[in-house]
Design an enzyme around this catalytic site. Structure first.
Site, PDB file in Angstrom:
ATOM      1  N   SER A  67      67.835  56.089  66.389  1.00 20.72           N
ATOM      2  CA  SER A  67      67.247  54.933  65.692  1.00 20.72           C
ATOM      3  C   SER A  67      68.316  54.170  64.915  1.00 20.72           C
ATOM      4  O   SER A  67      68.361  52.936  64.950  1.00 20.72           O
ATOM      5  CB  SER A  67      66.141  55.383  64.735  1.00 20.72           C
ATOM      6  OG  SER A  67      65.090  55.995  65.454  1.00 20.72           O
ATOM      7  N   ASN A 146      61.501  56.260  77.952  1.00 16.79           N
ATOM      8  CA  ASN A 146      61.042  57.538  77.426  1.00 16.79           C
ATOM      9  C   ASN A 146      59.626  57.908  77.858  1.00 16.79           C
ATOM     10  O   ASN A 146      59.215  59.037  77.707  1.00 16.79           O
ATOM     11  CB  ASN A 146      61.151  57.555  75.898  1.00 16.79           C
ATOM     12  CG  ASN A 146      60.653  56.288  75.256  1.00 16.79           C
ATOM     13  OD1 ASN A 146      61.040  55.182  75.653  1.00 16.79           O
ATOM     14  ND2 ASN A 146      59.774  56.411  74.293  1.00 16.79           N
ATOM     15  N   GLN A 174      67.435  58.540  76.110  1.00 17.64           N
ATOM     16  CA  GLN A 174      66.795  59.473  77.061  1.00 17.64           C
ATOM     17  C   GLN A 174      67.735  59.879  78.191  1.00 17.64           C
ATOM     18  O   GLN A 174      67.498  60.873  78.869  1.00 17.64           O
ATOM     19  CB  GLN A 174      65.525  58.851  77.654  1.00 17.64           C
ATOM     20  CG  GLN A 174      64.353  58.810  76.689  1.00 17.64           C
ATOM     21  CD  GLN A 174      63.837  60.184  76.298  1.00 17.64           C
ATOM     22  OE1 GLN A 174      63.931  61.146  77.059  1.00 17.64           O
ATOM     23  NE2 GLN A 174      63.297  60.297  75.106  1.00 17.64           N
ATOM     24  N   SER A 194      71.342  60.078  71.093  1.00 19.16           N
ATOM     25  CA  SER A 194      70.801  60.917  70.032  1.00 19.16           C
ATOM     26  C   SER A 194      70.930  62.392  70.400  1.00 19.16           C
ATOM     27  O   SER A 194      70.539  62.803  71.489  1.00 19.16           O
ATOM     28  CB  SER A 194      69.333  60.573  69.808  1.00 19.16           C
ATOM     29  OG  SER A 194      68.751  61.515  68.926  1.00 19.16           O
ATOM     30  N   GLY A 195      71.464  63.195  69.469  1.00 20.97           N
ATOM     31  CA  GLY A 195      71.723  64.605  69.735  1.00 20.97           C
ATOM     32  C   GLY A 195      70.500  65.438  70.074  1.00 20.97           C
ATOM     33  O   GLY A 195      70.531  66.254  70.987  1.00 20.97           O
ATOM     34  N   HIS A 196      69.393  65.201  69.342  1.00 19.73           N
ATOM     35  CA  HIS A 196      68.270  66.139  69.500  1.00 19.73           C
ATOM     36  C   HIS A 196      67.538  65.991  70.823  1.00 19.73           C
ATOM     37  O   HIS A 196      66.678  66.802  71.155  1.00 19.73           O
ATOM     38  CB  HIS A 196      67.313  66.058  68.303  1.00 19.73           C
ATOM     39  CG  HIS A 196      66.385  64.881  68.277  1.00 19.73           C
ATOM     40  ND1 HIS A 196      65.101  64.948  68.767  1.00 19.73           N
ATOM     41  CD2 HIS A 196      66.545  63.627  67.810  1.00 19.73           C
ATOM     42  CE1 HIS A 196      64.504  63.768  68.587  1.00 19.73           C
ATOM     43  NE2 HIS A 196      65.366  62.955  68.004  1.00 19.73           N
ATOM     44  N   THR A 232      80.044  60.524  53.700  1.00 16.36           N
ATOM     45  CA  THR A 232      80.747  61.745  54.118  1.00 16.36           C
ATOM     46  C   THR A 232      80.160  62.259  55.424  1.00 16.36           C
ATOM     47  O   THR A 232      78.940  62.355  55.565  1.00 16.36           O
ATOM     48  CB  THR A 232      80.643  62.808  53.000  1.00 16.36           C
ATOM     49  OG1 THR A 232      81.164  62.233  51.806  1.00 16.36           O
ATOM     50  CG2 THR A 232      81.418  64.064  53.360  1.00 16.36           C
ATOM     51  N   CYS A 320      56.844  58.997  68.803  1.00 17.12           N
ATOM     52  CA  CYS A 320      56.948  58.095  67.647  1.00 17.12           C
ATOM     53  C   CYS A 320      55.793  57.105  67.612  1.00 17.12           C
ATOM     54  O   CYS A 320      55.486  56.535  66.577  1.00 17.12           O
ATOM     55  CB  CYS A 320      58.251  57.329  67.694  1.00 17.12           C
ATOM     56  SG  CYS A 320      59.615  58.342  68.222  1.00 17.12           S
TER      57      CYS A 320
END
Ligand SMILES: *Cc1c(COP(=O)(O)O)cnc(C)c1O
Length: 375
Positions: A67, A146, A174, A194-196, A232, A320
């Protein structure tokens, strides 16, 4: 069977992450030697992310996820082109991270146009050619959808955008980690991942930004991420993301063939045993784990909750969007009839699913559909 919503963290990703929480916990910007390992971890992960998509290391900017990458790409480009080029072009089947970003920019003076999709959910290239013009600042078209898994002709659309002097961004959330991506081949200016969605934790992702392309900051502050994204670095999650990218690069072909075999096995079983159901989206040119099937006369949401009580996790639309209780805007944009839209269920299989699980799911589904239709 809802791997498009999220995936478990890979062991490879989890293992590397732990060291950077409790042992090598230094701030990578610190000057002392103790920070060197954290700095190296971020650097290594940047290279691993670059290798996933055929980019250079300094073209990867870590973000909090897909996002943020979508917001940054589109708002960042629009900010610099405001007053020079005032049109943003996208599609009606994008994720809300793109759709709501362009709606925000519309409120702030940009014109937004949507390239229609056909009844398989594939973006119409002839319409794209007409809509993208010399006033276009940025074109954003997702690499793969998606809900239907439809893979879009992003290379062709990138060419059209560049031909008119516009930037091209693709939401590859995706696709990344699941199909081969080469930014040099697509010639996109920006790409979100996106990692997840491929074995890293939730809350980490990246934006690829081609060297030479300028966008403004979404987050102002310190000099992290080449001065473009302050804060950071989340070293443990960045290291985990790198490991997941590396895993994807090394295992992609095997994962694709395993996943596709399982998906096709499940899909054939459902389509052959349950009457009055149809496949939504393209049969070919689709992500290998996705199967979007409508059960005519029934409510997809009803099937989702009945499956849930049997321990099977699927969606009636993207995670979502499903909270809002409305019908899939993706299927609506495909101009399908109401009964098809209402009865849609999205199954997203992964290589971790077993054949036995899929047999259980298909048989349970058959019983549920029969019961629901008997009322
Ligand atoms: C999941 C998803 C996103 C959002 O990614 P987050 O990391 O959850 O913010 C964006 N676009 C698509 C296509 C997605 O599937």
């Amino acid at each position: 069977m809802d791997n498009a919503a999220t995936t478990p963290v890979l062991k490879e990703a989890f293992d590397i992450m732990q060291e950077y929480f409790m042992v090598q916990y230094a701030n990578p910007s610190s000057a002392y030697d103790f920070a060197q390992k954290a700095k190296t971890a971020v650097d290594t992960a940047r290279k691993q992310a670059a290798d996933l998509i055929g980019a250079e290391k300094d073209e990867i900017y870590f973000t909090s996820g897909g996002s943020e990458a979508d917001n940054w790409a589109i708002k960042g480009a629009a900010d610099l082109l405001r007053g020079k080029r005032n049109k943003i072009v996208t599609t009606p089947v994008e994720h809300h991270a793109v759709l709501n970003t362009v709606k925000f920019l519309e409120k702030h003076g940009f014109d937004v146009e949507y390239i229609p999709v056909n009844n398989k959910g594939v973006v119409d290239l002839h319409q794209a050619e007409k809509i993208i013009d010399n006033s276009t600042a940025i074109v954003s078209v997702m690499l793969a959808n998606n809900e239907t898994g439809a893979v879009q002709g992003v290379k062709e659309i990138a060419y059209m955008a560049h031909n008119k002097g516009a930037l091209f961004h693709t939401d590859a959330v995706q696709a990344a980690g699941h199909i081969k991506i080469d930014v040099g081949d697509i010639k996109c200016d920006m790409l979100s991942a996106s990692g997840h969605k491929f074995g890293a934790p939730k809350g980490i992702g990246f934006l690829y930004k081609k060297n030479g392309i300028e966008i403004s900051n979404l987050i102002h502050g310190g000099s992290q991420e080449n001065g473009l994204r302050a804060g950071t670095e989340n070293v443990p999650y960045i290291a985990a993301l790198g490991a997941a990218c590396s895993f994807a690069v090394n295992n992609m072909e095997e994962e694709i063939s395993k996943t596709k075999k399982l998906r096709d096995f499940f899909e054939d079983m459902v389509l052959n045993t349950i009457p009055d159901c149809v496949l939504n989206g393209p049969k070919e040119g689709r992500l290998c784990g996705t199967s979007n099937i409508s059960f005519l006369g029934l409510s997809g949401a009803g099937i989702v909750s009945a499956l849930s009580s049997k321990g099977i996790c699927v969606s009636s639309q993207s995670a979502c969007a499903s909270k809002s209780g409305s019908l899939s805007y993706v299927l609506k944009a495909m101009d399908l009839n109401d009964s098809v839209i209402r009865g849609a269920v999205r199954f997203t299989v992964s290589g971790r699913n077993t054949k036995d699980e899929l047999i259980y799911a298909a048989k349970t589904l058959e019983k549920i559909v029969k019961t629901l239709r008997s009322f």
